[in-house]
Design an enzyme around this catalytic site. Structure first.
Site, mmCIF file in Angstrom:
data_model
loop_
_atom_site.group_PDB
_atom_site.id
_atom_site.type_symbol
_atom_site.label_atom_id
_atom_site.label_comp_id
_atom_site.label_asym_id
_atom_site.label_seq_id
_atom_site.Cartn_x
_atom_site.Cartn_y
_atom_site.Cartn_z
ATOM 1 C CB THR A 53 44.054 -6.541 3.958
ATOM 2 O OG1 THR A 53 44.923 -6.582 2.819
ATOM 3 C CG2 THR A 53 44.125 -5.193 4.625
ATOM 4 C CE LYS A 81 53.800 -9.141 2.177
ATOM 5 N NZ LYS A 81 52.527 -8.935 2.915
ATOM 6 C CE LYS A 122 50.819 -13.552 3.448
ATOM 7 N NZ LYS A 122 50.192 -12.482 4.199
ATOM 8 N NE ARG A 123 54.625 -7.852 -4.962
ATOM 9 C CZ ARG A 123 54.900 -6.724 -5.624
ATOM 10 N NH1 ARG A 123 53.930 -5.875 -5.928
ATOM 11 N NH2 ARG A 123 56.114 -6.443 -6.010
ATOM 12 C CE LYS A 161 42.028 -8.866 0.633
ATOM 13 N NZ LYS A 161 43.097 -8.806 -0.393
ATOM 14 C CG HIS A 172 50.021 2.027 4.556
ATOM 15 N ND1 HIS A 172 48.966 1.151 4.637
ATOM 16 C CD2 HIS A 172 49.504 3.211 4.181
ATOM 17 C CE1 HIS A 172 47.848 1.784 4.306
ATOM 18 N NE2 HIS A 172 48.147 3.039 4.026
HETATM 19 C C1 LIG Z 1 44.470 -8.601 -0.146
HETATM 20 C C2 LIG Z 1 45.465 -8.593 -1.211
HETATM 21 C C3 LIG Z 1 46.818 -8.398 -0.912
HETATM 22 C C4 LIG Z 1 47.321 -8.217 0.502
HETATM 23 O O1 LIG Z 1 47.640 -9.467 1.056
HETATM 24 P P1 LIG Z 1 48.491 -9.599 2.415
HETATM 25 O O2 LIG Z 1 48.364 -11.053 2.725
HETATM 26 O O3 LIG Z 1 47.809 -8.754 3.438
HETATM 27 O O4 LIG Z 1 49.867 -9.177 2.113
HETATM 28 C C5 LIG Z 1 47.729 -8.405 -1.944
HETATM 29 N N1 LIG Z 1 47.337 -8.586 -3.226
HETATM 30 C C6 LIG Z 1 46.042 -8.785 -3.545
HETATM 31 C C7 LIG Z 1 45.671 -9.008 -4.975
HETATM 32 C C8 LIG Z 1 45.063 -8.788 -2.562
HETATM 33 O O5 LIG Z 1 43.788 -8.965 -2.905
#
Ligand SMILES: *Cc1c(COP(=O)(O)O)cnc(C)c1O
Length: 847
Positions: free
Chosen positions: A668, A566, A560-561, A672, A369
């Site tokens: 991911t 990032k 995101k985190r 979304k 990952h």
């Molecule tokens: C989808 C999701 C992530 C992943 O987000 P990235 O933009 O791919 O880092 C992190 N936290 C939550 C709650 C999510 O639903």
């Protein structure tokens, strides 16, 4: 085969009959389960009553599916993951069952609002971010595709911390998600297993004269499974999420008690129960904590013992275990499964090394990952030997045999032996868990095309050269049930009214939306959906923040985190630049924008916490400046989690995916956003590359260096100060932060961040700055052309078929697990009117 859709097919009388039964169900559960009359029931009582009623409706299918797991012809996926970020269950279960409308009506007729009940659920936050959420999306798709599967993980008593913002700083609060009661889990006390720790190993000769080794642990803990049913979408298959909780083997040791060591007995109990107490909140960063190692071993040992037990119900021995189970390792967190299964086979089931190794290496597959070196797990040899002495012996033996193979393959090449060894001997000695996982399984996969290519050419290049067929790609995906149907009902309704609802189980069907870009009525409805979603969030935050947020503005979102790779701070530099341009030129022709951030920082990650502080400091200044605040606002949404995600992804106009190329394995969140009609501004990183390929380059805002350019710049020597000195806009933005404009004159507060950007930034923020700002300028221009923007947004959603987790799971089944769907027939068992008769039998057979 497929259950009839109760919402669509049942007659009106059936409907009202069912609603009557549901209401009676609520009343029964309130009275018998919660022990309250309706008039003194709390919202929590009602939430539990509704949930228990819904759970009852799942029970026939659940028990049916469990029985079918014991069928010899069905192969089972064992998905081992230290994290499952499931999100709230009730709403999802209602959708997958097709019961949303009826339960909603029944709840309404009881004088309540289904939204209130749904929003009351405390989400099980048993994951950090992308990796844990991926595991949850995969469970949804496995069940929906009718693939028998068990998700194995840890029942953390405290999941991901809750984030509060105080004075602009992140504050962490313990997540007591189990406090209100969890109606979705079943404790299976009689499937308890025992797990050892520490101690020593000894050699002995068995009754047949064979030399054997046994592990004499210094202590034992009990692993208790808690099962949560995982529904598929409108199918009879229900899978299982089995999470392990640790307990002391004896809660009150009478021996200790008698000798007066009451404290000691209680202490032992407390020590055992700390094992599954808390989720480690570090994302993409390895910290070598001994308790974490044992946490990993604990759930892996429980899970392997459980699969062995299930297998031995059906078969006389473990020879054919790989035909019954495909065990997927979600990153290296469960990689200790390789030596654990060897131990079970050799020490407990008395297999020879060679036979055991053959079984093990046909059982496991490993998903990598991350490309970040600081995220790779490596345990000090001394620590691993102390906690798991038998496993260290087995790892040494695996390594010695493996390195013999390497030496035969590459005679005289000592460097390749050093590089590929499971043991890192460059300084203090470490066990490299990724190497263990690569050697101990039959397949390795990356999570996006680019990521897999980088694994092949860099991180795992030696392994790829040795076994060219072992490393494959399976691009990540997300479930459209949760991330569209559940979270964006307005959009789901619009799409279904245009093309029917087949897209929910076959996301490629969204392609049928493409011709609609020329239908002005459809485009207008599309805009209205986005507008309504934006208004919802404006309403939510209008009480907390003075000025109303403007739903006509562009919603520019990065959730995101919080992590330097990032590059939330790249986003901030653009915001400060825009702020300065607006201050200097009130007539600047840019559309109003709201910049929205959300995300948690690891509690020990100082720089990430400083970035949160800077976001909130900029928000404070910008939002209260009447010169700009009608056209530029900044909002930090606290406590980003799955629930907040439900609201955020559907309301975004622009999705920020701006990591340095080569750092984000897949992402991911990017998927979304696109599915929900946001356009992406992004680098050629992770799955962005494939998203851009699918939606076509003209529907994607690309900026920044690609992987090759990043590498070249790294080799040539990245010199941020020259970039700073030669770029007036950038210089002004950085200086404004550095001189304390956003920190009440305090020039020290953000200095660590400024210094990192200017002097030692591995993520090369300044190198991509101008390209990013130019691209944002173009984004603004396109946004002002509403019709063009809407077309692009529709095409983005229409072309997201590839990024359904159904496609990912189909890929795993075909490329790696070699499993085909195994539909479960719904055989309703009537509960006997006159009670059960306890059957006579030798052993209880159960999964
Ligand atoms: C989808 C999701 C992530 C992943 O987000 P990235 O933009 O791919 O880092 C992190 N936290 C939550 C709650 C999510 O639903």
């Amino acid at each position: 085969m497929t259950r009839t859709n109760t919402t669509d097919c049942s007659s009106h009388t059936n409907d009202s009959n069912n609603i009557k039964k549901l209401k009676r169900g609520f009343a029964y559960k309130l009275f018998y389960q919660q022990g309250v009359w309706p008039q003194n029931a709390s919202l929590n009582d009602y939430y539990l009553a509704v949930s228990y009623t819904v759970r009852d409706r799942m029970q026939q299918m659940f028990l049916n599916s469990i029985l079918s797991l014991q069928k010899k012809e069905s192969k089972i996926v064992g998905y081992l993951s230290a994290e499952f970020l499931m999100g709230p269950h009730l709403h999802n279960n209602l959708i997958n069952l097709g019961l949303y409308d009826q339960v909603s009506r029944a709840v309404e007729e009881c004088g309540l609002d289904i939204k209130q009940i749904i929003d009351h659920e405390e989400e099980p936050g048993l994951g950090n971010g992308g990796l844990g959420r991926l595991a949850a999306c995969y469970l949804d798709s496995l069940a929906s595709l009718q693939i028998p599967a068990i998700g194995y993980g840890i029942r953390y008593e405290f999941g991901m911390f809750d984030q509060e913002i105080k004075n602009g700083w992140q504050k962490e609060l313990g997540d007591r998600w189990l406090q209100p009661g969890n109606p979705w889990e079943f404790k299976k006390a009689d499937l308890t297993v025992e797990v050892g720790a520490r101690g020593h190993t000894e050699q002995y000769t068995d009754d047949h004269g064979n030399q054997r080794v046994r592990w004499v642990p210094g202590g034992m803990v009990k692993g208790i499974p808690y099962d949560t049913p995982v529904l598929g979408y409108r199918v009879n298959n229900v899978n299982l999420l089995r999470l392990w909780s640790a307990e002391a083997p004896k809660s009150f040791d009478f021996d200790d008690f008698n000798v007066g060591d009451y404290q000691g007995a209680v202490h032992e109990k407390i020590m055992a129960e700390t094992i599954t107490k808390v989720l480690y909140p570090n994302d993409e960063h390895f910290r070598g904590k001994e308790l974490r190692l044992f946490q990993q071993y604990f759930f892996v040992s429980c899970s392997m013992q459980d699969m062995v037990r299930i297998h031995l119900f059906m078969f006389p021995n473990l020879d054919n275990f790989p035909d019954k189970f495909a065990v997927q390792l979600n990153d290296t967190h469960p990689a200790i499964a390789v030596p654990e299964f060897m131990r079970l086979l050799i020490d407990v089931h008395h297999y020879s090394w060679e036979r055991a190794w053959d079984i093990v290496t046909h059982t496991f597959a490993y998903t990598n990952h991350t490309l970040l070196p600081e995220a790779l797990e490596k345990w000090p040899v001394a620590m691993l030997g102390r906690v798991l002495p038998r496993h260290l012996e087995i790892i040494y033996e695996i390594n010695s045999r493996f390195l013999d193979l390497v030496r035969i393959k590459y005679p005289g090449d000592v460097d390749v032996v050093r590089r590929m060894s499971i043991i890192d001997e460059s300084g203090e000695r470490y066990v490299r868990m990724a190497h263990l996982a690569c050697i101990g399984g039959y397949a390795i996969n990356g999570v996006a095309e680019l990521h897999t290519r980088l694994l092949k050419n860099h991180t795992l290049t030696d392994f790829h050269r040795l076994w060219p067929d072992k490393l494959t790609n399976v691009t990540n995906g997300v479930t459209p049930r949760r991330w569209m149907v559940l979270s964006n009902p307005r959009l789901a309704r619009l799409i279904s009214s245009a093309i029917g609802d087949g897209w929910i189980t076959n996301l490629y069907k969204l392609r049928e939306l493409e011709p609609m870009v020329d239908d002005p009525v459809f485009c207008e409805k599309w805009q209205q959906v986005k507008f309504d979603n934006k208004q919802d969030i404006c309403a939510m935050f209008s009480c907390a923040y003075g000025p109303m947020f403007n739903p006509y503005a562009m919603f520019d979102v990065q959730v995101k985190r919080i992590h330097e790779y990032k590059r939330q701070h790249l986003n901030l530099l653009h915001i400060v630049n825009l702020y300065q341009r607006l201050k200097n030129n009130p007539n600047l022709d840019v559309p109003p924008r709201i910049f929205i951030f959300g995300g948690k920082a690891a509690p020990g990650y100082t720089m990430a916490k400083l970035i949160i502080k800077l976001i909130n400091s900029i928000a404070e200044v910008v939002n209260s400046d009447p010169d700009v605040n009608t056209r530029l606002q900044v909002l930090f949404i606290p406590n980003f989690n799955v629930q907040i995600g439900h609201m955020v992804y559907p309301m975004a106009d622009l999705s920020e995916q701006i990591s340095l190329a080569g750092k984000e394995a897949s992402g991911t969140g990017n998927m979304k956003f696109s599915m929900n009609g946001a356009l992406t501004i992004g680098t050629l990183d992770g799955a962005n590359v494939e998203i851009r390929e699918e939606v076509a380059p003209e529907n994607f805002f690309l900026f920044g260096m690609d992987v090759n350019e990043v590498q070249e710049l790294g080799t040539a020597g990245y010199d941020p100060q020259t970039i700073y000195n030669q770029n007036e806009g950038l210089k002004a933005a950085i200086n404004l932060i550095a001189t304390g404009h956003f920190s009440h004159g305090d020039r020290e507060l953000f200095r660590p961040l400024i210094d990192s950007l200017l002097y030692h930034d591995p993520y090369m923020v300044l190198a991509d700055y101008q390209s990013y700002v130019d691209c944002q300028q173009k984004v603004g221009e396109v946004f002002q052309d509403t019709r063009r923007w809407t077309k692009m947004a529709i095409l983005n959603a229409a072309r997201m078929g590839k990024f359904s987790s159904d496609r990912s799971i189909a890929d795993y089944c075909r490329k790696i697990w070699k499993i085909k769907p195994f539909p479960v027939e719904l055989k309703l068992q009537q509960l006997p009117e006159n009670g059960f008769k306890f059957p006579q039998r030798d052993k209880i057979v159960r999964t």
